[in-house]
Design a protein around this motif. Structure first.
Motif, PDB file in Angstrom:
ATOM      1  N   PRO A 296       0.804  -1.228   0.000  1.00  0.00           N
ATOM      2  CA  PRO A 296       0.000   0.000   0.000  1.00  0.00           C
ATOM      3  C   PRO A 296       0.835   1.275   0.000  1.00  0.00           C
ATOM      4  CG  PRO A 296      -0.867  -1.570   1.594  1.00  0.00           C
ATOM      5  CD  PRO A 296       0.437  -2.120   1.118  1.00  0.00           C
ATOM      6  N   ASP A 297       2.068   1.216   0.503  1.00  0.00           N
ATOM      7  CA  ASP A 297       2.908   2.405   0.583  1.00  0.00           C
ATOM      8  C   ASP A 297       4.091   2.374  -0.386  1.00  0.00           C
ATOM      9  OD1 ASP A 297       1.376   3.537   2.713  1.00  0.00           O
ATOM     10  OD2 ASP A 297       2.314   2.086   4.064  1.00  0.00           O
ATOM     11  N   GLY A 298       4.115   1.393  -1.304  1.00  0.00           N
ATOM     12  CA  GLY A 298       5.210   1.284  -2.253  1.00  0.00           C
ATOM     13  C   GLY A 298       5.107   2.290  -3.388  1.00  0.00           C
ATOM     14  N   PRO A 299       6.142   2.386  -4.239  1.00  0.00           N
ATOM     15  CA  PRO A 299       6.081   3.279  -5.404  1.00  0.00           C
ATOM     16  C   PRO A 299       4.851   3.003  -6.253  1.00  0.00           C
ATOM     17  CG  PRO A 299       8.302   2.418  -5.110  1.00  0.00           C
ATOM     18  CD  PRO A 299       7.431   1.668  -4.151  1.00  0.00           C
ATOM     19  N   LEU A 300       4.259   4.078  -6.785  1.00  0.00           N
ATOM     20  CA  LEU A 300       3.003   3.981  -7.537  1.00  0.00           C
ATOM     21  C   LEU A 300       3.182   4.480  -8.967  1.00  0.00           C
ATOM     22  CD1 LEU A 300       0.129   5.295  -5.228  1.00  0.00           C
ATOM     23  CD2 LEU A 300       0.450   2.980  -6.084  1.00  0.00           C
ATOM     24  N   LEU A 301       2.549   3.752  -9.890  1.00  0.00           N
ATOM     25  CA  LEU A 301       2.439   4.197 -11.273  1.00  0.00           C
ATOM     26  C   LEU A 301       0.963   4.132 -11.634  1.00  0.00           C
ATOM     27  CD1 LEU A 301       3.573   4.977 -14.062  1.00  0.00           C
ATOM     28  CD2 LEU A 301       3.874   2.525 -14.509  1.00  0.00           C
ATOM     29  N   LEU A 302       0.327   5.302 -11.775  1.00  0.00           N
ATOM     30  CA  LEU A 302      -1.105   5.375 -12.020  1.00  0.00           C
ATOM     31  C   LEU A 302      -1.377   6.042 -13.357  1.00  0.00           C
ATOM     32  CD1 LEU A 302      -2.198   6.689  -8.495  1.00  0.00           C
ATOM     33  CD2 LEU A 302      -2.039   4.307  -9.258  1.00  0.00           C
ATOM     34  N   ARG A 303      -2.238   5.420 -14.148  1.00  0.00           N
ATOM     35  CA  ARG A 303      -2.714   6.066 -15.382  1.00  0.00           C
ATOM     36  C   ARG A 303      -3.876   6.966 -14.973  1.00  0.00           C
ATOM     37  NH1 ARG A 303      -1.989   4.816 -20.820  1.00  0.00           N
ATOM     38  NH2 ARG A 303      -1.015   2.810 -20.299  1.00  0.00           N
ATOM     39  N   HIS A 304      -3.616   8.248 -14.924  1.00  0.00           N
ATOM     40  CA  HIS A 304      -4.578   9.215 -14.392  1.00  0.00           C
ATOM     41  C   HIS A 304      -5.039  10.113 -15.536  1.00  0.00           C
ATOM     42  CE1 HIS A 304      -6.382  11.023 -10.808  1.00  0.00           C
ATOM     43  NE2 HIS A 304      -6.153  12.205 -11.343  1.00  0.00           N
ATOM     44  N   GLY A 305      -6.098   9.687 -16.207  1.00  0.00           N
ATOM     45  CA  GLY A 305      -6.550  10.421 -17.382  1.00  0.00           C
ATOM     46  C   GLY A 305      -5.559  10.269 -18.525  1.00  0.00           C
ATOM     47  N   GLU A 306      -5.036  11.390 -19.020  1.00  0.00           N
ATOM     48  CA  GLU A 306      -4.121  11.378 -20.156  1.00  0.00           C
ATOM     49  C   GLU A 306      -2.658  11.352 -19.746  1.00  0.00           C
ATOM     50  OE1 GLU A 306      -5.258  11.089 -23.260  1.00  0.00           O
ATOM     51  OE2 GLU A 306      -7.260  10.998 -22.346  1.00  0.00           O
ATOM     52  N   VAL A 307      -2.391  11.209 -18.447  1.00  0.00           N
ATOM     53  CA  VAL A 307      -1.003  11.230 -17.982  1.00  0.00           C
ATOM     54  C   VAL A 307      -0.746  10.056 -17.039  1.00  0.00           C
ATOM     55  CG1 VAL A 307      -0.880  13.742 -18.178  1.00  0.00           C
ATOM     56  CG2 VAL A 307      -1.507  12.695 -15.980  1.00  0.00           C
ATOM     57  N   PHE A 308       0.545   9.789 -16.809  1.00  0.00           N
ATOM     58  CA  PHE A 308       0.976   8.894 -15.740  1.00  0.00           C
ATOM     59  C   PHE A 308       1.310   9.743 -14.518  1.00  0.00           C
ATOM     60  CE2 PHE A 308       2.463   5.799 -19.120  1.00  0.00           C
ATOM     61  CZ  PHE A 308       1.503   4.840 -18.817  1.00  0.00           C
ATOM     62  N   LEU A 309       0.818   9.316 -13.370  1.00  0.00           N
ATOM     63  CA  LEU A 309       1.212   9.920 -12.108  1.00  0.00           C
ATOM     64  C   LEU A 309       2.137   8.935 -11.405  1.00  0.00           C
ATOM     65  CD1 LEU A 309       1.024  12.012  -9.805  1.00  0.00           C
ATOM     66  CD2 LEU A 309      -1.057  10.817  -9.041  1.00  0.00           C
ATOM     67  N   VAL A 310       3.359   9.353 -11.158  1.00  0.00           N
ATOM     68  CA  VAL A 310       4.350   8.511 -10.482  1.00  0.00           C
ATOM     69  C   VAL A 310       4.569   9.077  -9.086  1.00  0.00           C
ATOM     70  CG1 VAL A 310       6.657   7.522 -10.553  1.00  0.00           C
ATOM     71  CG2 VAL A 310       5.451   8.026 -12.700  1.00  0.00           C
ATOM     72  N   VAL A 311       4.341   8.241  -8.064  1.00  0.00           N
ATOM     73  CA  VAL A 311       4.472   8.661  -6.672  1.00  0.00           C
ATOM     74  C   VAL A 311       5.507   7.768  -5.989  1.00  0.00           C
ATOM     75  CG1 VAL A 311       3.285   9.012  -4.477  1.00  0.00           C
ATOM     76  CG2 VAL A 311       2.072   9.424  -6.631  1.00  0.00           C
ATOM     77  N   GLY A 312       6.508   8.389  -5.377  1.00  0.00           N
ATOM     78  CA  GLY A 312       7.530   7.620  -4.666  1.00  0.00           C
ATOM     79  C   GLY A 312       8.448   6.853  -5.591  1.00  0.00           C
ATOM     80  N   GLY A 313       8.622   7.339  -6.815  1.00  0.00           N
ATOM     81  CA  GLY A 313       9.415   6.602  -7.796  1.00  0.00           C
ATOM     82  C   GLY A 313      10.727   7.259  -8.176  1.00  0.00           C
ATOM     83  N   ASP A 314      11.245   8.147  -7.358  1.00  0.00           N
ATOM     84  CA  ASP A 314      12.481   8.842  -7.703  1.00  0.00           C
ATOM     85  C   ASP A 314      13.614   7.844  -7.946  1.00  0.00           C
ATOM     86  OD1 ASP A 314      14.229  11.004  -8.103  1.00  0.00           O
ATOM     87  OD2 ASP A 314      14.838  10.990  -5.998  1.00  0.00           O
ATOM     88  N   GLY A 315      14.259   7.955  -9.101  1.00  0.00           N
ATOM     89  CA  GLY A 315      15.373   7.086  -9.451  1.00  0.00           C
ATOM     90  C   GLY A 315      14.981   5.795 -10.125  1.00  0.00           C
ATOM     91  N   LEU A 316      13.672   5.541 -10.257  1.00  0.00           N
ATOM     92  CA  LEU A 316      13.211   4.340 -10.967  1.00  0.00           C
ATOM     93  C   LEU A 316      13.062   4.641 -12.456  1.00  0.00           C
ATOM     94  CD1 LEU A 316      10.494   3.039  -8.469  1.00  0.00           C
ATOM     95  CD2 LEU A 316      12.904   2.366  -8.645  1.00  0.00           C
ATOM     96  N   ILE A 317      12.856   3.592 -13.235  1.00  0.00           N
ATOM     97  CA  ILE A 317      12.723   3.724 -14.688  1.00  0.00           C
ATOM     98  C   ILE A 317      11.283   3.428 -15.082  1.00  0.00           C
ATOM     99  CG2 ILE A 317      13.496   2.854 -16.929  1.00  0.00           C
ATOM    100  CD1 ILE A 317      16.066   1.893 -15.391  1.00  0.00           C
ATOM    101  N   LEU A 318      10.670   4.338 -15.822  1.00  0.00           N
ATOM    102  CA  LEU A 318       9.364   4.095 -16.417  1.00  0.00           C
ATOM    103  C   LEU A 318       9.590   3.414 -17.745  1.00  0.00           C
ATOM    104  CD1 LEU A 318       6.288   4.377 -16.600  1.00  0.00           C
ATOM    105  CD2 LEU A 318       6.642   6.672 -17.557  1.00  0.00           C
ATOM    106  N   TRP A 319       9.064   2.189 -17.869  1.00  0.00           N
ATOM    107  CA  TRP A 319       9.350   1.353 -19.033  1.00  0.00           C
ATOM    108  C   TRP A 319       8.035   0.882 -19.635  1.00  0.00           C
ATOM    109  CZ3 TRP A 319      14.546  -0.652 -20.025  1.00  0.00           C
ATOM    110  CH2 TRP A 319      14.608  -1.498 -21.136  1.00  0.00           C
TER     111      TRP A 319
END
Length: 423
Positions: free
Chosen positions: A364-387
């Protein structure tokens, strides 16, 4: 003359015993076999006992009455009782209809030289008392705390009347092979910070009646479900559905679930002997791509499977909780849904999954990748790779908005460990 107390407490009954031997040929002909027994009028309750050498094989247990399904406990139990006011978990209480009842025996593991068995059917003239250790006797005190919704804790935005909820779409109770009651499981999930939990006991709906009250007392939304379970694979049927006949081909499950407005999800498609091996003539759009058994998330087989399964795959996760000592609690992984706030109760979760408004994180508190409408919202993902299919981007910052492209995307570490998924 006065009748001794011990005699007055006895419940009049009679029993019938059927003996036989299942062979490996029987198992190959049909994995679920039936033993028929005639139940006379006036029977108030029914007890069935199965005996066999459990060191030699595995037999599953269930039954149907003259009017259909009455319960299933798989290999978790060798005895059950059905009475008007109570039943062994996994079975449906209610009146005992006169006529032919069928004891179901699942031939899960049968050795080459066969497996002798004995089925004893006991008919009661008066209903037996509920056992002292029956789960319904366990206390259920209302909780004094008020859980903070996951979206509030993580400061997630709403979108045109839709809001994010965190949960788990796969969990079991004592109604199949889990160790906790529905209420105990609900409390555990609420303590984990989940907003919802789908209770998906194997091949039964007996837990459904308990969900609203248990969820209200524990402070969590409980979603009705059932795990359609066979030797060739498992699938979750989500929603307030009638019992799905697991003995029928998988294509018929899909139609039955669709006709009732539910969602069918392929479970743990690559998980050891539970991998999905049903014919691919029906491919449910939803799949439990992230199961707790994906313990080494640098292993790319689930992602490779997803690429061959469906272009519009709806990605969900499942903790597949059974008992605390196994070490993977509800919400590991966590499934997020963008739920319509105008939709009432568990139906909002089912509709979000059906529409593909889902994402998965490790917790529940891990890094998040959310498709929020027309964008991706990345929460807690600093230094990770969006692939993704056409995306390769290093995330810089703890709260980042990036353009959303089609297809399944993931957040992963520089060493290729998957941390979040989004369809």
């Amino acid at each position: 003359m006065a009748v001794p107390a011990e005699r007055r407490r006895r419940t009049p009954r009679r029993s019938t015993t059927i003996r036989g031997t299942w062979t490996l040929d029987d198992r190959l002909t049909g994995p679920v076999r039936e033993v028929e027994v005639e139940i006379p009028a006036g029977t108030a309750a029914l007890t069935v006992r199965l005996a066999y050498d459990r060191s030699a094989g595995v037999l599953d247990l269930g039954c149907s009455g003259p009017y259909g399904f009455r319960g299933w406990s798989g290999g978790a139990r060798t005895e059950f009782t059905v009475a008007p006011q109570w039943a062994t978990p996994g079975y449906l209480p209610g009146e005992i209809e006169a006529g032919v009842w069928r004891v179901w025996l699942g031939l899960h593991r049968v050795p080459l030289d066969g497996l002798p068995y004995e089925v004893t059917v006991i008919t009661h003239v008066r209903p037996p008392a509920m056992p002292r250790d029956h789960p319904s006797r366990r206390g259920r005190a209302p909780r004094s705390f008020h859980p903070v919704p996951a979206a509030t804790r993580r400061d997630l935005p709403t979108l045109d009347g839709f809001g994010w909820m965190a949960g788990d779409l796969h969990a079991h109770t004592h109604h199949s092979d889990g160790s906790l009651s529905v209420y105990e499981l609900a409390c555990l999930a609420a303590d984990r910070g989940l907003d919802f939990l789908a209770v998906t006991d194997h091949n039964t709906t007996s837990h459904h009646a308990e969900l609203p009250a248990a969820g209200a007392l524990a402070g969590i939304m409980l979603v009705p479900g059932q795990e359609v379970t066979t030797d060739l694979g498992h699938a979750n049927a989500l929603g307030s559905l009638d019992w799905i006949d697991f003995r029928r081909p998988a294509r018929e499950w899909a139609k039955a679930v669709q006709d009732q407005g539910g969602v069918l999800s392929v479970n743990h498609p690559l998980a050891a002997d539970c991998a999905w091996r049903h014919p691919a003539d029906v491919r449910p759009r939803t799949a439990e791509l992230w199961h707790w058994s994906w313990w080494d998330r640098t292993w790319g087989a689930p992602l490779a499977w997803a690429q061959t399964w469906a272009d519009d795959l709806v990605v969900v996760g499942g903790g597949d909780f059974h008992r605390p000592e196994e070490g993977h609690p509800p919400g590991a992984p966590t499934t997020w849904v963008l739920a319509d706030r105008a939709c009432d109760g568990p139906e909002a979760v089912v509709r979000a999954v059906e529409d593909g408004r889902t994402a998965v994180s490790a917790s529940p508190d891990g890094p998040l990748l959310l498709r929020h409408g027309e964008v991706f919202l990345v929460v807690g993902g600093d230094g990770l790779i969006l692939w993704g299919p056409e995306t390769r981007t290093v995330v810089r910052g703890d709260r980042v908005i990036l353009p959303a492209r089609p297809g399944v995307h993931r957040l992963e570490t520089p060493s290729n460990e998957v941390m979040a998924l989004c369809g």
